[in-house]
Scaffold this motif. Structure first.
Motif, PDB file in Angstrom:
ATOM      1  N   ASP A  39      34.657  -3.620 -35.607  1.00 44.66           N
ATOM      2  CA  ASP A  39      34.407  -2.809 -36.609  1.00 44.66           C
ATOM      3  C   ASP A  39      32.956  -2.368 -36.900  1.00 44.66           C
ATOM      4  O   ASP A  39      32.559  -1.626 -37.817  1.00 44.66           O
ATOM      5  CB  ASP A  39      34.916  -3.678 -37.795  1.00 44.66           C
ATOM      6  N   GLY A  40      31.936  -2.831 -36.196  1.00 49.58           N
ATOM      7  CA  GLY A  40      30.619  -2.475 -36.295  1.00 49.58           C
ATOM      8  C   GLY A  40      29.835  -3.477 -37.273  1.00 49.58           C
ATOM      9  O   GLY A  40      28.603  -2.980 -37.651  1.00 49.58           O
ATOM     10  N   LEU A  41      30.491  -4.393 -37.770  1.00 48.91           N
ATOM     11  CA  LEU A  41      29.926  -4.924 -38.769  1.00 48.91           C
ATOM     12  C   LEU A  41      29.403  -6.418 -38.375  1.00 48.91           C
ATOM     13  O   LEU A  41      28.940  -7.310 -39.254  1.00 48.91           O
ATOM     14  CB  LEU A  41      30.623  -5.221 -39.976  1.00 48.91           C
ATOM     15  N   ASP A  42      29.518  -6.929 -37.131  1.00 55.82           N
ATOM     16  CA  ASP A  42      29.209  -8.175 -36.757  1.00 55.82           C
ATOM     17  C   ASP A  42      27.873  -8.835 -36.994  1.00 55.82           C
ATOM     18  O   ASP A  42      27.559  -9.803 -37.486  1.00 55.82           O
ATOM     19  CB  ASP A  42      29.507  -8.326 -35.140  1.00 55.82           C
ATOM     20  N   ALA A  43      26.802  -7.758 -36.910  1.00 60.79           N
ATOM     21  CA  ALA A  43      25.431  -8.134 -36.896  1.00 60.79           C
ATOM     22  C   ALA A  43      25.188  -8.322 -38.451  1.00 60.79           C
ATOM     23  O   ALA A  43      24.327  -9.473 -38.815  1.00 60.79           O
ATOM     24  CB  ALA A  43      24.575  -6.758 -36.714  1.00 60.79           C
ATOM     25  N   TYR A  44      25.745  -7.789 -39.341  1.00 65.92           N
ATOM     26  CA  TYR A  44      25.398  -7.892 -40.863  1.00 65.92           C
ATOM     27  C   TYR A  44      26.099  -9.253 -41.112  1.00 65.92           C
ATOM     28  O   TYR A  44      25.436 -10.097 -41.951  1.00 65.92           O
ATOM     29  CB  TYR A  44      26.126  -6.767 -41.661  1.00 65.92           C
ATOM     30  N   ARG A  45      27.131  -9.758 -40.506  1.00 69.46           N
ATOM     31  CA  ARG A  45      27.881 -10.972 -40.776  1.00 69.46           C
ATOM     32  C   ARG A  45      26.999 -12.191 -40.164  1.00 69.46           C
ATOM     33  O   ARG A  45      26.473 -13.195 -40.924  1.00 69.46           O
ATOM     34  CB  ARG A  45      29.164 -11.338 -40.240  1.00 69.46           C
ATOM     35  N   SER A  46      26.364 -12.063 -39.113  1.00 68.36           N
ATOM     36  CA  SER A  46      25.598 -12.957 -38.646  1.00 68.36           C
ATOM     37  C   SER A  46      24.162 -13.110 -39.232  1.00 68.36           C
ATOM     38  O   SER A  46      23.598 -14.100 -39.474  1.00 68.36           O
ATOM     39  CB  SER A  46      25.107 -12.675 -36.969  1.00 68.36           C
ATOM     40  N   LEU A  47      23.595 -12.102 -39.503  1.00 70.03           N
ATOM     41  CA  LEU A  47      22.366 -11.980 -40.320  1.00 70.03           C
ATOM     42  C   LEU A  47      22.455 -12.708 -41.700  1.00 70.03           C
ATOM     43  O   LEU A  47      21.533 -13.390 -42.046  1.00 70.03           O
ATOM     44  CB  LEU A  47      21.739 -10.557 -40.465  1.00 70.03           C
ATOM     45  N   SER A  48      23.310 -12.215 -42.406  1.00 69.16           N
ATOM     46  CA  SER A  48      23.250 -12.610 -43.829  1.00 69.16           C
ATOM     47  C   SER A  48      23.965 -14.152 -43.858  1.00 69.16           C
ATOM     48  O   SER A  48      23.521 -15.163 -44.491  1.00 69.16           O
ATOM     49  CB  SER A  48      24.675 -12.056 -44.571  1.00 69.16           C
ATOM     50  N   GLN A  49      24.899 -14.620 -42.892  1.00 73.86           N
ATOM     51  CA  GLN A  49      25.199 -15.860 -42.782  1.00 73.86           C
ATOM     52  C   GLN A  49      23.750 -16.873 -42.264  1.00 73.86           C
ATOM     53  O   GLN A  49      23.785 -18.048 -42.815  1.00 73.86           O
ATOM     54  CB  GLN A  49      26.434 -16.302 -41.717  1.00 73.86           C
ATOM     55  N   GLN A  50      23.148 -16.507 -41.292  1.00 72.62           N
ATOM     56  CA  GLN A  50      22.079 -17.242 -40.802  1.00 72.62           C
ATOM     57  C   GLN A  50      20.836 -17.298 -41.936  1.00 72.62           C
ATOM     58  O   GLN A  50      20.256 -18.283 -42.354  1.00 72.62           O
ATOM     59  CB  GLN A  50      21.250 -16.515 -39.570  1.00 72.62           C
ATOM     60  N   LEU A  51      20.716 -16.197 -42.842  1.00 77.21           N
ATOM     61  CA  LEU A  51      19.738 -16.168 -43.727  1.00 77.21           C
ATOM     62  C   LEU A  51      20.182 -17.164 -44.853  1.00 77.21           C
ATOM     63  O   LEU A  51      19.507 -17.898 -45.754  1.00 77.21           O
ATOM     64  CB  LEU A  51      19.614 -14.806 -44.492  1.00 77.21           C
ATOM     65  N   SER A  52      21.578 -17.494 -45.014  1.00 71.90           N
ATOM     66  CA  SER A  52      22.099 -18.540 -46.048  1.00 71.90           C
ATOM     67  C   SER A  52      21.833 -19.821 -45.626  1.00 71.90           C
ATOM     68  O   SER A  52      21.445 -20.796 -46.606  1.00 71.90           O
ATOM     69  CB  SER A  52      23.610 -18.425 -46.245  1.00 71.90           C
ATOM     70  N   ARG A  53      21.714 -20.041 -44.279  1.00 71.96           N
ATOM     71  CA  ARG A  53      21.414 -21.411 -43.795  1.00 71.96           C
ATOM     72  C   ARG A  53      20.039 -21.450 -43.464  1.00 71.96           C
ATOM     73  O   ARG A  53      19.472 -22.663 -43.475  1.00 71.96           O
ATOM     74  CB  ARG A  53      22.113 -21.362 -42.439  1.00 71.96           C
ATOM     75  N   ILE A  54      19.208 -20.634 -43.211  1.00 69.37           N
ATOM     76  CA  ILE A  54      17.725 -20.560 -42.926  1.00 69.37           C
ATOM     77  C   ILE A  54      17.004 -19.767 -43.845  1.00 69.37           C
ATOM     78  O   ILE A  54      16.873 -18.515 -43.607  1.00 69.37           O
ATOM     79  CB  ILE A  54      17.460 -20.210 -41.426  1.00 69.37           C
ATOM     80  N   PRO A  55      16.669 -20.454 -44.967  1.00 61.65           N
ATOM     81  CA  PRO A  55      16.157 -19.485 -46.157  1.00 61.65           C
ATOM     82  C   PRO A  55      14.559 -19.125 -45.955  1.00 61.65           C
ATOM     83  O   PRO A  55      13.633 -19.756 -46.565  1.00 61.65           O
ATOM     84  CB  PRO A  55      16.062 -20.535 -47.378  1.00 61.65           C
ATOM     85  N   VAL A  56      14.565 -18.126 -44.993  1.00 62.16           N
ATOM     86  CA  VAL A  56      13.243 -17.387 -45.084  1.00 62.16           C
ATOM     87  C   VAL A  56      12.957 -15.965 -45.748  1.00 62.16           C
ATOM     88  O   VAL A  56      11.788 -15.798 -45.808  1.00 62.16           O
ATOM     89  CB  VAL A  56      13.085 -17.095 -43.478  1.00 62.16           C
ATOM     90  N   LEU A  57      13.738 -15.848 -46.608  1.00 63.63           N
ATOM     91  CA  LEU A  57      13.604 -14.787 -47.419  1.00 63.63           C
ATOM     92  C   LEU A  57      13.163 -15.522 -49.086  1.00 63.63           C
ATOM     93  O   LEU A  57      13.850 -16.298 -49.615  1.00 63.63           O
ATOM     94  CB  LEU A  57      14.855 -13.960 -47.896  1.00 63.63           C
ATOM     95  N   ALA A  58      11.921 -15.147 -49.338  1.00 66.27           N
ATOM     96  CA  ALA A  58      11.494 -15.675 -50.528  1.00 66.27           C
ATOM     97  C   ALA A  58      12.032 -15.260 -51.702  1.00 66.27           C
ATOM     98  O   ALA A  58      12.873 -14.314 -51.614  1.00 66.27           O
ATOM     99  CB  ALA A  58       9.891 -15.269 -50.589  1.00 66.27           C
ATOM    100  N   HIS A  59      12.039 -16.018 -52.852  1.00 61.00           N
ATOM    101  CA  HIS A  59      12.589 -15.760 -54.096  1.00 61.00           C
ATOM    102  C   HIS A  59      11.990 -14.644 -54.590  1.00 61.00           C
ATOM    103  O   HIS A  59      10.697 -14.399 -54.412  1.00 61.00           O
ATOM    104  CB  HIS A  59      12.435 -17.052 -55.013  1.00 61.00           C
ATOM    105  N   GLY A  60      12.950 -13.638 -54.747  1.00 58.41           N
ATOM    106  CA  GLY A  60      12.306 -12.161 -55.486  1.00 58.41           C
ATOM    107  C   GLY A  60      12.069 -11.342 -54.249  1.00 58.41           C
ATOM    108  O   GLY A  60      11.737 -10.344 -54.435  1.00 58.41           O
ATOM    109  N   GLY A  61      12.203 -12.101 -53.185  1.00 55.90           N
ATOM    110  CA  GLY A  61      11.936 -11.080 -51.812  1.00 55.90           C
ATOM    111  C   GLY A  61      12.943  -9.986 -51.512  1.00 55.90           C
ATOM    112  O   GLY A  61      14.059  -9.953 -52.077  1.00 55.90           O
TER     113      GLY A  61
END
Length: 322
Positions: free
Chosen positions: A255-277
Motif C-alpha cells: 500500500d506504499g505505507l510500510d516505511a512510515y509504519r517502520s519509522l514511527s514504530q522504531q521511533l517509539s522504541r528508540i526515542p531519538v526525537l527530542a521533546h519538542g522536536g
C-alpha cells in the motif's frame, strides 16, 4: 533524410529492444545537432526533448575536454568527430534506453546546489524541496535546529541542503545502501559540509540499537523521504523511474505505507526525537491522512501542518513531539 537501420541490443533484465541509429556527422553545427537530437528524443517519448538535447550536447562537449557552452552564440560552431561520437552514445542512452538525464550527466540541481547522483540514488526532485522549505520555516518558529537526522538519506540532498541553510547545525544521514552513502559523502565534500555531516549504514534506526543509551543523542529535527510507491504501481511509472531508479528507494510495499509504519514504530522504541522536536516526512499522492494516522498512533506526537508541492499536492507532513 538519412536512412535508418535497426540494431538489437540487450538492456535491462535480459530484455531486447530495437534501437534506431540516427545520423549525426562530424562537421555538423551545434544548431543541426540540437535539431536532429531533439527529433530523435521526441520520437522516443522523452519529455522536454530540446532541453535534453542541449544538456546532452553540453555533456558531450565537456567529456571531450572542450570549454564551450551550448547557446545562441555558439549555434553555428562546427563540432568535431569526437564530440559527435560521444553525442551518439549519450543519445542512445537517453532516447531508446530512457536512462535519466541526470544519471547520464551525473549531477542534479536541488535547492540551488549541485549534487552528484547515480543509479544508486533517487534523482532529487523539486517536490522534495517542499520538505526543506518546511524545515527552514520551522527553524524560524521553534528552532534553532542543532542536530538533524535524515533517515533514508540517499544522495544526502535533504540533509546537506539543511546544513547549508543552518550553519551551526550538525547532521547524521542513515541509509541501507552503501553505494548511496558513498555518493552522499562525496556530495558533503563537494559542498564543503563534510565536517558537519556524517553518514552511516543503517536499516531505518537500527544503527542506534547498537549504541549504548549513554552514547545516543536526541535530534531536534528528523527528516525522511522514504519509499512510498505501492509495489504494483512501479512498473506503470515513467521508464526513467521504473527501469532505472533504485527499487529499494521506490517501493513502499503493497500500500506504499510500510516505511512510515517502520519509522514511527522504531521511533517509539528508540526515542531519538527530542521533546519538542520536529519530524518532517515526504508523502505520496493521497497518502497524507493515512500517514498522519500511522505516525500519531505510534508516537506521542502532534501533526501540526501539511505542505503542498508545486502541483498543489499534499507532499510534506510536519509533526512535533509533545
Amino acid at each position: 533524410m538519412h536512412a535508418h537501420r535497426i540494431l538489437r541490443l540487450p538492456i535491462f533484465r535480459g530484455c531486447i529492444i530495437p534501437i534506431r541509429c540516427f545520423s549525426l556527422k562530424s562537421g555538423n553545427t551545434v544548431r543541426e545537432i540540437i535539431q536532429t537530437t531533439t527529433e530523435e528524443l521526441r520520437r522516443h517519448g522523452v519529455d522536454r526533448p530540446r532541453h535534453n538535447a542541449a544538456k546532452l550536447l553540453d555533456h558531450a562537449i565537456h567529456e571531450c575536454g572542450l570549454d564551450m557552452l551550448v547557446s545562441s552564440r555558439t549555434s553555428d560552431r562546427l563540432l568535431s568527430a569526437a564530440v559527435i561520437h560521444s553525442m551518439k552514445t549519450l543519445v542512445d542512452r537517453r532516447g531508446p534506453n530512457r536512462e535519466p538525464l541526470d544519471y547520464i550527466t551525473g549531477s542534479k540541481e536541488f535547492w540551488s546546489l549541485d549534487f552528484k547522483v547515480s543509479q544508486h540514488t533517487l534523482v532529487p526532485r523539486p517536490d522534495t524541496e517542499t520538505c526543506v522549505d518546511a524545515a527552514r520555516d520551522m527553524n524560524r518558529t521553534v528552532g534553532p535546529f542543532r542536530n538533524i537526522l535524515d533517515v533514508g538519506t540517499g544522495s544526502g540532498c535533504i540533509l546537506l541542503s539543511l546544513l547549508n541553510e543552518f550553519p551551526r547545525a550538525k547532521g547524521l544521514g542513515l541509509d541501507v545502501s552503501e553505494d548511496a552513502l558513498s555518493i552522499a559523502r562525496s556530495n558533503a565534500l563537494q559542498l564543503n559540509l563534510a565536517q558537519r555531516a556524517h553518514f552511516v549504514y543503517s536499516d531505518w534506526l537500527g544503527y542506534f540499537s547498537s549504541l549504548p543509551v549513554s552514547e545516543r543523542i536526541e535530534y531536534d529535527l528528523i527528516v525522511s523521504n522514504p519509499p512510498y510507491i505501492p509495489e504494483a504501481e512501479i512498473e506503470g511509472l515513467q521508464p526513467e523511474v521504473a527501469r532505472w531508479e533504485p527499487r529499494l528507494a521506490l517501493s513502499g510495499g503493497k500500500d506504499g505505507l510500510d516505511a512510515y509504519r517502520s519509522l514511527s514504530q522504531q521511533l517509539s522504541r528508540i526515542p531519538v526525537l527530542a521533546h519538542g522536536g520536529v519530524l518532517i516526512v515526504e508523502v505520496g499522492h493521497d497518502q497524507a491522512r493515512a500517514v498522519s494516522d500511522i505516525v500519531t498512533k505510534n508516537l506521542s506526537i502532534q501533526h501540526v501542518d501539511t505542505r503542498l508541492d508545486l502541483q498543489g499536492i499534499q507532499r510534506c507532513l510536519i509533526f512535533r513531539r509533545t
